[in-house]
Design a protein around this motif. Structure first.
Motif, PDB file in Angstrom:
ATOM      1  N   ASN A 113      -5.396   6.614   3.106  1.00 43.26           N
ATOM      2  CA  ASN A 113      -4.191   5.846   3.395  1.00 43.26           C
ATOM      3  C   ASN A 113      -3.093   6.766   3.942  1.00 43.26           C
ATOM      4  O   ASN A 113      -2.404   6.434   4.908  1.00 43.26           O
ATOM      5  N   ASP A 115       3.277  -0.849  -0.332  1.00 40.73           N
ATOM      6  CA  ASP A 115       2.823  -0.423   0.994  1.00 40.73           C
ATOM      7  C   ASP A 115       3.582  -1.192   2.081  1.00 40.73           C
ATOM      8  O   ASP A 115       4.073  -0.611   3.052  1.00 40.73           O
ATOM      9  N   VAL A 153       5.058   6.797  -0.977  1.00 37.49           N
ATOM     10  CA  VAL A 153       4.502   5.536  -0.475  1.00 37.49           C
ATOM     11  C   VAL A 153       4.768   5.500   1.024  1.00 37.49           C
ATOM     12  O   VAL A 153       5.835   5.058   1.466  1.00 37.49           O
ATOM     13  N   THR A 195      -2.425  -5.916   1.978  1.00 38.29           N
ATOM     14  CA  THR A 195      -2.052  -5.026   3.086  1.00 38.29           C
ATOM     15  C   THR A 195      -3.197  -4.879   4.090  1.00 38.29           C
ATOM     16  O   THR A 195      -4.308  -4.480   3.717  1.00 38.29           O
ATOM     17  N   ARG A 214      -4.898  -1.096   4.340  1.00 38.23           N
ATOM     18  CA  ARG A 214      -6.030  -0.689   3.512  1.00 38.23           C
ATOM     19  C   ARG A 214      -7.228  -1.627   3.690  1.00 38.23           C
ATOM     20  O   ARG A 214      -8.359  -1.172   3.798  1.00 38.23           O
TER      21      ARG A 214
END
Ligand code: DL6
Length: 823
Positions: free
Chosen positions: A86, A134, A227, A476, A479
């Motif tokens: 990520n 996110d 983040v 999200t 991901r």
């Protein structure tokens, strides 16, 4: 004014190699030739951090400098998943890193596998929180996530003879390169003791004030996690609290020479953040859990006020600066905590404090099951947090006056709405407290929000209709599509450009591609490659064989009776029975592999029984020479975010089969649709919206609707009537009852059978035939691969709504009213 920032390195392969070797040598203290895989992984994680660091510092500085309205997300759970990939995609570094590592003879894929995911959540609720932070970062919203740094996350699941065995999750054992401890910002949290009234002179007046005289204290140490937003220069913070013993505590005891007692005291304090409670839908009357909840919100409020507001900030204006979003009832003790800070510490009048408090909180409810609404016995809450209990009583008194006034003293209504329940024991109803305090209360899908208004919180919705709103959940796309499904991502980007990653509505532009045979062919190729990837993954991880060319029928979620894994396994039993009894020719069956993934709460006996049943049925089915040619059951242990990322992109069929009116939303359902699986599902939770969007033709609907199920229950549901009237159902249940899957031992699954025949709270038997019919339609549709892939492409194209970016926009418009920062 802050000091000038040292900027992060510019991405280049040579630069990356240099940074990487520096990390390996100077931080990890080793050289390439001798480095273990874990050394290499830790050095890589730290290298990637360098590239995000100046964005993080800049974002933090900007928030402190400009003091925008911020979202503070309070959640006891964050189910983050692995961080490395990520971070790499957010920084647009994947290729550079992979080339750099290759030049050193290292395969990035091997290092990915070394990362242990932080399982700091139970299921949907914790994963939702991770998706939300996110999205907030990707949308440049000033936001901070607050939670608990559990030393042990969700238990590791193992199967022994098909039965679940839990093991502790040592996720921190090999080091955690993504966190930054800040002991210098520790917060002291008090518990226990008593309250006392003191008189004070204020000007000419003598005023009485209540003071809390705590009995014991612990320290909260913050650990910060980056983040990163997706390639937008913003890196927000997730701040997780870890408990430590206060120094005074152990020092005093040491001085008396009682070493053992000092260590015990330390352990006692540190237990608070030791382990995640493995429950997600049944409250446990556990003292430690209430300690955890108060611990993390007390740290978080203190932190927000002391660290994120300028010195001397007028707390009357707090609602201009923050919305504390309560993720379910777990953080609701923050309400009396803020009142305590304002009234007891800041000297606010009660009404002033209440106005500020009501302006600062919003509450998301995530359930419809009455037993999942948290209550705390008054005795416990009063012992642990005596001042908070007094505050709750006063909030309740004033609230109930309002109810009496507006209802003409309807005492039955007053009892129903009271924050304090009287039966079976005096207890604080946290959902009522949250609803009374919050500016807004939201459910997590249209149907759920409607049922909150009409049933669960109906009295409150009548009193304050404008308080209630809906925000449908989302996931999200970074991901769950971009990372998890590189094949599909590439295909989409080739067709419509890469804007969809941050603007998922653009997937609509794919709709015409559903009618393009070449696109459909390539789509099928991607699905086939994903199945192959899954087969390799499960072979390596679990020794499970997934045959090529079968329909992949997947049910992954927590094990709970309302989700009805039992219905799925009864379908498997029916197929098995039909083939074994010669009533169905295997040649006429669409070959399928049914994959389950589910953890049962360790104390939830029926859920563990169901896991046993699935595994035992699976063993018999997989061992049967004829049946196993067309039907397999796979149940990899320890389903987690990492498994989800490999499994979901490979799925053909997504099982979303809860009894209508029980699943608040579901988010797995969204991930499957976005990855081109078709759903077989009830009219429940977000399934309703998925079906509306993807279209009836591209969704296999079955089962009672919520009003129908309510009517059946009202009329007196008799599951045995379905058993008596439906020979197919009877055969399936009889097989289980006779011990077909338990070596002839009828006792093993007796609790499941008698529960289904006697009570069947979630109406598995009532929906059984409708489910079989839907599965017939699935088979027919799957026989036409071209038509199936057309429907699958339409599922992808029409699911853009389920981005958590859209959820964030809805929260911003309807609840938070915060603005994005300039990039
Ligand atoms: O909102 C996230 C997620 C929903 O998608 C699920 O439908 C719901 O069951 C889950 N709720 C919980 C309840 N926990 N408590 N209390 O996990 O939330």
């Amino acid at each position: 004014e802050s000091t000038p920032l040292i900027t992060s390195p510019e991405p280049s392969v040579e630069g990356f190699v240099r940074e990487y070797l520096r990390e390996l040598n100077f931080t990890q203290g080793t050289v390439l030739e001798r480095a273990s895989t874990n050394d290499k992984y830790l050095a890589l994680a730290r290298t990637v951090r360098h590239y995000l660091m100046s964005r993080w510092m800049r974002t933090t500085n900007e928030h402190l400098r400009t003091q925008p309205k911020a979202v503070a997300y309070l959640s006891a759970e964050y189910l983050l998943g692995r961080q490395l990939d990520n971070a790499l995609i957010a920084a647009d570094l994947t290729e550079v890193a992979s080339e750099a590592l290759a030049s050193l003879g290292i395969d990035l894929a091997d290092l990915r596998e070394a990362e242990v995911e932080p399982g700091l959540g139970n299921g949907g609720l914790g994963r939702l929180a991770a998706c939300f932070v996110d999205s907030l970062a990707t949308m440049s919203i000033p936001a901070i996530g607050y939670g608990i740094r559990y030393e042990y996350g969700i238990f590791r699941q193992n199967f022994v003879d098909g039965w679940q065995v839990e093991e502790p999750d040592h996720w921190l054992d090999n080091g955690s390169p993504w966190e930054f401890a800040h002991p210098e910002h520790e917060v002291t949290v008090s518990f226990g003791g008593r309250t006392e009234t003191v008189t004070e002179q204020v000007g000419d007046d003598t005023v009485e004030r209540t003071r809390w005289v705590p009995g014991w204290k612990v320290l909260g140490v913050p650990y910060n996690y980056m983040v990163p937003g997706y390639r937008n220069g913003c890196v927000n913070t997730l701040r997780l609290w870890s408990a430590r013993a206060t120094h005074a505590f152990d020092l005093e005891i040491f001085n008396y020479g009682d070493y053992a007692e000092a260590v015990r005291a330390q352990t006692f304090a540190e237990n608070i953040s030791k382990v995640l409670y493995p429950e997600d839908s049944t409250p446990q009357g556990k003292e430690l859990r209430l300690q955890q909840q108060y611990f993390f919100v007390a740290c978080s409020l203190r932190d927000f006020i002391d660290q994120l507001l300028p010195e001397g900030f007028d707390l009357h204006r707090l609602p201009e600066r923050v919305c504390f979003q309560l993720n379910d009832t777990h953080p609701v003790i923050a309400v009396p905590e803020l009142m305590r800070i304002l009234v007891d510490e800041q000297g606010f009048a009660w009404d002033e404090a209440w106005e500020v408090t009501q302006g600062c909180f919003a509450y998301t409810c995530h359930t419809l099951l009455p037993e999942a609404l948290e209550v705390w016995p008054v005795e416990l809450l009063g012992r642990l947090l005596p001042r908070h209990l007094e505050i709750i009583y006063r909030i309740n008194d004033e609230f109930l006056d309002e109810v009496r006034e507006s209802s003409g003293d309807d005492e039955l209504l007053v009892r129903r709405m009271s924050i304090i329940a009287e039966h079976p024991q005096r207890a604080v109803r946290m959902a009522h407290l949250a609803t009374v305090a919050a500016t807004k209360v939201n459910g997590v899908a249209e149907l759920h929000s409607q049922l909150l208004r009409d049933k669960v919180l109906a009295d409150f919705a009548r009193l304050w209709p404008e308080k209630f709103t809906n925000v449908t959940n989302g996931v999200t796309p970074r991901r769950f599509v971009r990372l998890a499904n590189p094949g599909l991502s590439g295909l989409i980007t080739e067709a419509i450009g890469d804007g969809w990653v941050t603007d998922l509505d653009r997937l609509r532009d794919l709709e015409p591609m559903a009618d393009d045979p070449e696109f459909r062919r390539r789509f099928r190729e991607v699905k086939a490659a994903n199945k192959e990837r899954l087969a390799g993954f499960l072979e390596r991880r679990d020794g499970i064989e997934i045959p090529a060319d079968t329909m992949l029928d997947v049910m992954v979620k927590r094990l709970h009776e309302y989700k009805r894994q039992t219905l799925k396994i009864l379908h498997v039993v029916t197929l098995y029975d039909r083939i074994v009894s010669g009533r169905l020719d295997p040649e006429d069956v669409v070959p399928r592999t049914v994959v389950f993934g589910a953890k049962a709460a360790p104390g939830y006996a029926m859920a563990k029984q169901i896991i046993g049943l699935i595994n035992h049925v699976g063993s018999v089915v997989n061992a049967h020479p004829e049946v196993s040619r067309v039907l397999r059951v796979a149940f990899p242990a320890n389903y987690d975010v990492t498994v989800a990322e490999t499994l979901i992109p490979a799925a053909d069929l997504s099982e979303q089969i809860s009894l209508a009116g029980k699943e608040a939303s579901g988010t797995g359902n969204m991930k499957f649709a976005l990855n081109g699986a078709l759903t077989v599902g009830t009219d429940d939770g977000a399934n309703v919206e998925i079906r509306q969007l993807v279209g009836d033709d591209n969704f296999f609907l079955f089962g009672l609707t919520e009003p129908e199920a309510a009517a059946v229950a009202e009329a007196g549901y008799r599951p045995s009537a379905y058993y008596e009237e439906n020979p197919v159902l009877r055969r399936a249940l009889d097989l289980v009852a006779r011990g077909e899957f338990s070596g002839g031992d009828r006792r093993v699954f007796e609790p499941i059978v008698s529960n289904l025949l006697g009570e069947d709270r979630f109406m598995v038997l009532a929906d059984f035939q409708s489910y079989l019919d839907a599965q017939e339609r699935v088979e027919t549709a799957y026989r036409d691969p071209d038509a199936w892939s057309r429907a699958a492409v339409l599922n992808v194209a029409r699911s853009g709504f389920f981005s958590s970016d859209r959820s964030m926009r809805d929260y911003l418009d309807r609840i938070w009213h915060a603005e994005p920062m300039e990039a």
